[in-house]
Design a protein around this motif. Structure first.
Motif, PDB file in Angstrom:
ATOM      1  N   SER B 257      -8.556   4.614  11.519  1.00 48.12           N
ATOM      2  CA  SER B 257      -8.498   3.187  11.179  1.00 48.12           C
ATOM      3  C   SER B 257      -7.775   2.970   9.858  1.00 48.12           C
ATOM      4  O   SER B 257      -6.982   2.038   9.716  1.00 48.12           O
ATOM      5  N   LEU B 258      -8.058   3.842   8.882  1.00 43.02           N
ATOM      6  CA  LEU B 258      -7.411   3.693   7.569  1.00 43.02           C
ATOM      7  C   LEU B 258      -5.894   3.844   7.697  1.00 43.02           C
ATOM      8  O   LEU B 258      -5.136   3.072   7.114  1.00 43.02           O
ATOM      9  N   VAL B 259      -5.477   4.831   8.490  1.00 36.72           N
ATOM     10  CA  VAL B 259      -4.041   5.061   8.654  1.00 36.72           C
ATOM     11  C   VAL B 259      -3.388   3.857   9.338  1.00 36.72           C
ATOM     12  O   VAL B 259      -2.363   3.341   8.883  1.00 36.72           O
ATOM     13  N   LEU B 260      -4.016   3.372  10.415  1.00 38.73           N
ATOM     14  CA  LEU B 260      -3.461   2.206  11.117  1.00 38.73           C
ATOM     15  C   LEU B 260      -3.375   1.012  10.172  1.00 38.73           C
ATOM     16  O   LEU B 260      -2.409   0.265  10.170  1.00 38.73           O
ATOM     17  N   PHE B 261      -4.425   0.862   9.359  1.00 36.61           N
ATOM     18  CA  PHE B 261      -4.481  -0.269   8.436  1.00 36.61           C
ATOM     19  C   PHE B 261      -3.388  -0.160   7.377  1.00 36.61           C
ATOM     20  O   PHE B 261      -2.701  -1.136   7.076  1.00 36.61           O
ATOM     21  N   LEU B 262      -3.223   1.068   6.822  1.00 37.44           N
ATOM     22  CA  LEU B 262      -2.204   1.273   5.777  1.00 37.44           C
ATOM     23  C   LEU B 262      -0.816   0.894   6.275  1.00 37.44           C
ATOM     24  O   LEU B 262      -0.017   0.324   5.535  1.00 37.44           O
ATOM     25  N   PHE B 263      -0.555   1.236   7.551  1.00 38.21           N
ATOM     26  CA  PHE B 263       0.777   0.970   8.095  1.00 38.21           C
ATOM     27  C   PHE B 263       0.924  -0.446   8.653  1.00 38.21           C
ATOM     28  O   PHE B 263       1.943  -0.759   9.248  1.00 38.21           O
ATOM     29  N   ALA B 264      -0.134  -1.260   8.535  1.00 38.83           N
ATOM     30  CA  ALA B 264      -0.048  -2.604   9.124  1.00 38.83           C
ATOM     31  C   ALA B 264      -0.299  -3.730   8.135  1.00 38.83           C
ATOM     32  O   ALA B 264       0.136  -4.854   8.350  1.00 38.83           O
ATOM     33  N   SER B 265      -0.990  -3.418   7.031  1.00 34.86           N
ATOM     34  CA  SER B 265      -1.489  -4.516   6.218  1.00 34.86           C
ATOM     35  C   SER B 265      -0.459  -5.065   5.229  1.00 34.86           C
ATOM     36  O   SER B 265      -0.008  -4.360   4.324  1.00 34.86           O
ATOM     37  N   GLU B 266      -0.136  -6.338   5.428  1.00 40.46           N
ATOM     38  CA  GLU B 266       0.783  -6.987   4.495  1.00 40.46           C
ATOM     39  C   GLU B 266       0.086  -7.265   3.168  1.00 40.46           C
ATOM     40  O   GLU B 266       0.699  -7.206   2.113  1.00 40.46           O
ATOM     41  N   SER B 267      -1.228  -7.539   3.253  1.00 37.95           N
ATOM     42  CA  SER B 267      -1.954  -7.834   2.010  1.00 37.95           C
ATOM     43  C   SER B 267      -2.053  -6.585   1.150  1.00 37.95           C
ATOM     44  O   SER B 267      -1.930  -6.648  -0.068  1.00 37.95           O
ATOM     45  N   LEU B 268      -2.261  -5.441   1.804  1.00 34.99           N
ATOM     46  CA  LEU B 268      -2.338  -4.180   1.054  1.00 34.99           C
ATOM     47  C   LEU B 268      -0.984  -3.885   0.415  1.00 34.99           C
ATOM     48  O   LEU B 268      -0.905  -3.467  -0.744  1.00 34.99           O
ATOM     49  N   GLU B 269       0.071  -4.153   1.182  1.00 32.28           N
ATOM     50  CA  GLU B 269       1.422  -3.936   0.654  1.00 32.28           C
ATOM     51  C   GLU B 269       1.631  -4.809  -0.596  1.00 32.28           C
ATOM     52  O   GLU B 269       2.112  -4.331  -1.625  1.00 32.28           O
ATOM     53  N   ALA B 270       1.194  -6.068  -0.494  1.00 34.93           N
ATOM     54  CA  ALA B 270       1.330  -6.982  -1.628  1.00 34.93           C
ATOM     55  C   ALA B 270       0.539  -6.474  -2.827  1.00 34.93           C
ATOM     56  O   ALA B 270       1.009  -6.500  -3.966  1.00 34.93           O
ATOM     57  N   TRP B 271      -0.674  -5.983  -2.557  1.00 25.37           N
ATOM     58  CA  TRP B 271      -1.533  -5.493  -3.634  1.00 25.37           C
ATOM     59  C   TRP B 271      -0.904  -4.276  -4.311  1.00 25.37           C
ATOM     60  O   TRP B 271      -0.870  -4.174  -5.534  1.00 25.37           O
ATOM     61  N   LEU B 272      -0.390  -3.345  -3.492  1.00 27.35           N
ATOM     62  CA  LEU B 272       0.222  -2.133  -4.045  1.00 27.35           C
ATOM     63  C   LEU B 272       1.413  -2.503  -4.927  1.00 27.35           C
ATOM     64  O   LEU B 272       1.578  -1.978  -6.028  1.00 27.35           O
ATOM     65  N   ILE B 273       2.233  -3.433  -4.418  1.00 29.64           N
ATOM     66  CA  ILE B 273       3.424  -3.822  -5.182  1.00 29.64           C
ATOM     67  C   ILE B 273       3.020  -4.502  -6.484  1.00 29.64           C
ATOM     68  O   ILE B 273       3.551  -4.205  -7.554  1.00 29.64           O
ATOM     69  N   SER B 274       2.021  -5.408  -6.391  1.00 28.92           N
ATOM     70  CA  SER B 274       1.620  -6.130  -7.598  1.00 28.92           C
ATOM     71  C   SER B 274       1.000  -5.196  -8.648  1.00 28.92           C
ATOM     72  O   SER B 274       0.938  -5.526  -9.814  1.00 28.92           O
ATOM     73  N   HIS B 275       0.528  -4.033  -8.226  1.00 32.48           N
ATOM     74  CA  HIS B 275      -0.039  -3.080  -9.184  1.00 32.48           C
ATOM     75  C   HIS B 275       0.942  -1.958  -9.522  1.00 32.48           C
ATOM     76  O   HIS B 275       0.533  -0.925 -10.060  1.00 32.48           O
ATOM     77  N   GLY B 276       2.199  -2.160  -9.148  1.00 37.85           N
ATOM     78  CA  GLY B 276       3.230  -1.183  -9.503  1.00 37.85           C
ATOM     79  C   GLY B 276       3.103   0.138  -8.775  1.00 37.85           C
ATOM     80  O   GLY B 276       3.588   1.168  -9.244  1.00 37.85           O
ATOM     81  N   LEU B 277       2.447   0.107  -7.604  1.00 35.07           N
ATOM     82  CA  LEU B 277       2.291   1.356  -6.844  1.00 35.07           C
ATOM     83  C   LEU B 277       3.310   1.403  -5.704  1.00 35.07           C
ATOM     84  O   LEU B 277       3.796   0.363  -5.267  1.00 35.07           O
ATOM     85  N   PRO B 278       3.646   2.597  -5.224  1.00 33.46           N
ATOM     86  CA  PRO B 278       4.601   2.665  -4.111  1.00 33.46           C
ATOM     87  C   PRO B 278       4.005   2.053  -2.848  1.00 33.46           C
ATOM     88  O   PRO B 278       2.842   2.315  -2.529  1.00 33.46           O
ATOM     89  N   SER B 279       4.776   1.222  -2.166  1.00 31.44           N
ATOM     90  CA  SER B 279       4.231   0.565  -0.975  1.00 31.44           C
ATOM     91  C   SER B 279       4.506   1.417   0.265  1.00 31.44           C
ATOM     92  O   SER B 279       5.311   2.339   0.241  1.00 31.44           O
ATOM     93  N   ILE B 280       3.797   1.081   1.338  1.00 29.50           N
ATOM     94  CA  ILE B 280       3.894   1.852   2.584  1.00 29.50           C
ATOM     95  C   ILE B 280       4.666   1.015   3.604  1.00 29.50           C
ATOM     96  O   ILE B 280       4.406  -0.180   3.740  1.00 29.50           O
TER      97      ILE B 280
END
Lengths: 214, 494
Positions: B257-280
């Motif tokens: 589930s975590l893997v599917l979520f990582l590759f699907a979540s736009e909100s997570l992508e936004a969060w990663l980018i806003s915290h200066g982390l590499p996005s997926i």
């Protein structure tokens, strides 16, 4: 969901109570044998009655636990092992009850010089039961500790075997009737069977624990 | 007619529901930790929610791989994928709907001569390796953690059982949500470019975009797959392939589930980018691959015993075969549809480098003498143009791809009526004003329309491609796609 946890807690307490009964029967075993050896027959019968009551109640508890585990399809992966363990532990109680009943029925005349040996035998059986109960409790909560208890059960069983052999040799070297020798020998076997049964359960416990850790 | 064409997508959705939902709840149901009814209701509900609310991210990546732009083509691509999945399932291998659909799209690209988005293809194929690896790492870590927690907490076997049940349902719901979000792109993604955009308003306030309507339909198909067929597959997954204890089953489901979520979540992508982390990258990945990865991860932590290397090789072989089969079926199926049933499997698009286009390319640092030789020459397919570019210019493959995209000639007509039909609430007042200014104008190229809009108002201009601007540009691209679909002629009739 709350009801699932509540039912689980109820079942946990029933299993705990069942194991408490097993432990108590183990402790009573030594004391009851001692009463008989000391010639305190009234106390012996009173304690034997207590063992029978505990055995009945333990049977009821075991049946309730078994029924609930099946009806609510709880612990599907370990159910077989748990039920097997509970049933075999019940056999330990049965062996105690049977040994005491034999004594009560036969009322054997035990020469004074053998008294200490019989008491030692009952003591080791009682210790084996205590360690077994601890092991079964650990199976439910702390599997890492189980091998330790299994080892201790095996130790007391071996000690009991040594005492049993020594006792039998002494009995058959004594200048008494053969029938008396056989009766005293059977009495040794009955008392020793408690430690043997505890060891059988501990072996199953050991395998069930390995299965749980895979 | 639309529903008839959509039927293959719904069929694919159904088989996804039957197969992939089994990956989410299979072990839980097979070990009788969770009842099938509970599993089916939970996963059905959360798959639909995931598809509608979070299905957009991965769909765009598939769209970049190849825009299947005609209904009959989309029908065949989805059908080819579904058939490949069905075949592999019958062979008894856990398959990937993602790989099947990618194979199908490439089959369409080959048949229609459309260029395959190499960048996007690489992105997708790389996840086929990353996804099981990541899942294995998660599973190994979570397994060690779960083992430590159960040992330290000294929780009673019965309490552990009750907690595991509750966790299996909760994690299963999360898994179903992630599955819907991640894999709806596989089921309905190919139809997104083929169906004209038209959003609706429910109860006067709830805005449902055309994509979301498609995703809801696909989600329902998946849910039906779960209710009607997944029970059998769950029993196979749960008992046949690998036997797990309830706690390890939980670890497997959580990792997947975590893997599917990582590759699907736009909100997570936004969060990663806003915290200066590499996005997926948001890519549809395979739940089967994630499950296999997780099981292998746990097996390795346990010292590699119980790991059937032969079965593992067979499964990996299936992962290679699936896209190839789907691609071949799509290719021949499209040939059949086009030549026997006389159905248009793609919308013909002309590729032509006009004077202005070459000028624009030069401004965008894509300058090559050879481009002038191709000025005014019309090509029937992107691949023909790409071949010509290879011969005449010294541009790199990525640059040639950009030129082909640039040369794609489609007519866009901006009318007041079409502007009014758009969902303007997603745009700013200035953006709407800029659109109104363009009313009555026509454009031959997508970039012409985009440049005209940007010239009217800089809110329509793409920002420099930096990490901070990533999300703003993404939103702008989504808005532009809505406009392009609405203004494209002759597909959209007034």
């Amino acid at each position: 969901m709350t009801s699932l946890f509540a039912r689980t807690r109820l079942l946990e307490s029933k299993i705990d109570e069942y194991l408490n009964h097993t432990s108590e029967v183990g402790l009573l075993f030594r004391e009851t044998v001692k009463n008989f050896l000391d010639g305190r027959l009234e106390e012996f019968e009173e304690r034997r009655g207590k063992v029978c009551d505990l055995e009945n109640h333990a049977d009821e508890l075991r049946r309730e636990v078994e029924r609930q585990l099946y009806i609510e399809t709880l612990i599907p992966e370990s159910r077989g092992d748990v039920l097997g363990l509970l049933e075999q532990t019940d056999d330990v109680i049965n062996h105690v009850k049977l040994a005491l009943m034999q004594v009560s029925v036969e009322n054997p005349d035990i020469p004074a010089e053998l008294g200490e040996g019989y008491l030692e035998l009952a003591d080791y059986g009682s210790r084996a039961v205590q360690e077994l109960v601890m092991g079964v409790r650990a199976f439910f909560r702390n599997t890492a500790a189980v091998p330790d208890y299994v080892h201790k059960v095996a130790f007391w069983e071996k000690e009991a075997d040594k005492v049993a052999e020594k006792l039998k040799r002494r009995i058959f070297q004594m200048e008494i009737d053969l029938s008396h020798k056989i009766q005293l020998g059977n009495f040794v076997m009955h008392i020793d069977s408690v430690a043997d049964q505890a060891e059988d359960v501990s072996e199953r416990l050991s395998i069930s624990t390995i299965k749980r850790s895979i | 007619m639309i529903l008839l064409f959509l039927s293959s997508g719904l069929f694919l959705g159904w088989s996804l529901g039957a197969n992939d939902a089994a990956n989410v709840f299979g072990t839980a149901v097979a070990t009788r930790m969770v009842r099938f009814r509970t599993a089916a209701i939970t996963s059905g509900f959360f798959v639909i929610i995931g598809a509608v609310l979070a299905g957009g991210g991965t769909t765009r990546t598939l769209g970049q791989l190849g825009s299947v732009n005609a209904m009959a083509g989309a029908f065949m691509v989805a059908l080819a994928a579904a058939l490949a999945v069905l075949w592999m399932t019958r062979v008894g291998l856990p398959v990937s709907v993602s790989q099947a659909i990618v194979g199908g799209i490439i089959g369409w690209n080959l048949f229609t001569g459309s260029a395959t988005g190499v960048d996007s293809l690489l992105k997708i194929v790389s996840t086929w390796v990353i996804c099981p690896l990541l899942s294995a790492v998660f599973a190994a870590g979570l397994f060690v953690l779960a083992r430590a927690v159960t040992v330290r907490s000294r929780i009673h076997l019965l309490a552990e059982d009750a907690l595991t049940r509750a966790a299996l349902v909760a994690v299963g719901a999360f898994g179903a949500f992630s599955l819907g979000a991640n894999n709806i792109g596989n089921v309905m993604g190919v139809f997104v470019s083929a169906i004209p955009a038209s959003s609706v308003h429910l109860f006067g306030f709830l805005h449902v975009s055309s994509d979301q309507q498609l995703f809801a339909l696909g989600g329902i198909a998946i849910a039906i797959g779960i209710f009607t067929y997944s029970h059998r597959v769950m029993m196979t997954v749960g008992k046949g392939l690998f036997r797990l204890t309830p706690v390890t089953a939980l670890v497997v489901i959580l990792s997947e589930s975590l893997v599917l979520f990582l590759f699907a979540s736009e909100s997570l992508e936004a969060w990663l980018i806003s915290h200066g982390l590499p996005s997926i990258p948001l890519v549809p990945v395979s739940s089967s691959q994630a499950v296999i990865g997780a099981v292998v991860g746990i097996a390795l932590v346990k010292g590699g015993r119980n790991l059937d290397a032969r079965l593992f090789r067979r499964i990996a072989g299936g992962w290679v075969a699936t896209p190839v089969i789907a691609g071949l079926v799509a290719f021949f199926g499209l040939f059949f549809l086009q030549n026997v049933f006389d159905l248009p499997v793609h919308r013909p698009v002309t590729y032509e480098l006009s004077e202005v286009a070459i000028e624009q390319l030069r401004e965008r640092a894509l300058d090559d003498e050879g481009l002038l030789e191709l000025r005014g020459v019309a090509f029937g397919t992107g691949r023909e143009l790409s071949r010509a570019l290879k011969e005449k210019t010294s541009l790199s493959m990525i640059d040639r791809e950009k030129v082909v995209e640039f040369a794609c000639k489609e007519r866009y007509v901006v009318t007041q009526k079409r502007i009014e039909a758009l969902d303007l609430r997603l745009l700013t007042i200035r953006q709407v004003r800029a659109l109104q200014e363009l009313s009555g104008r026509e454009f031959d190229y997508r970039w012409e329309l985009e440049s005209a809009l940007a010239a009217e108002d800089d809110q329509w201009a793409m920002l420099p491609d930096t990490r901070d601007n990533h999300l703003a540009n993404k939103k702008l691209l989504a808005d532009l796609r809505q406009l392009l679909d609405a203004f494209r002629t002759p597909d959209t009739d007034d």
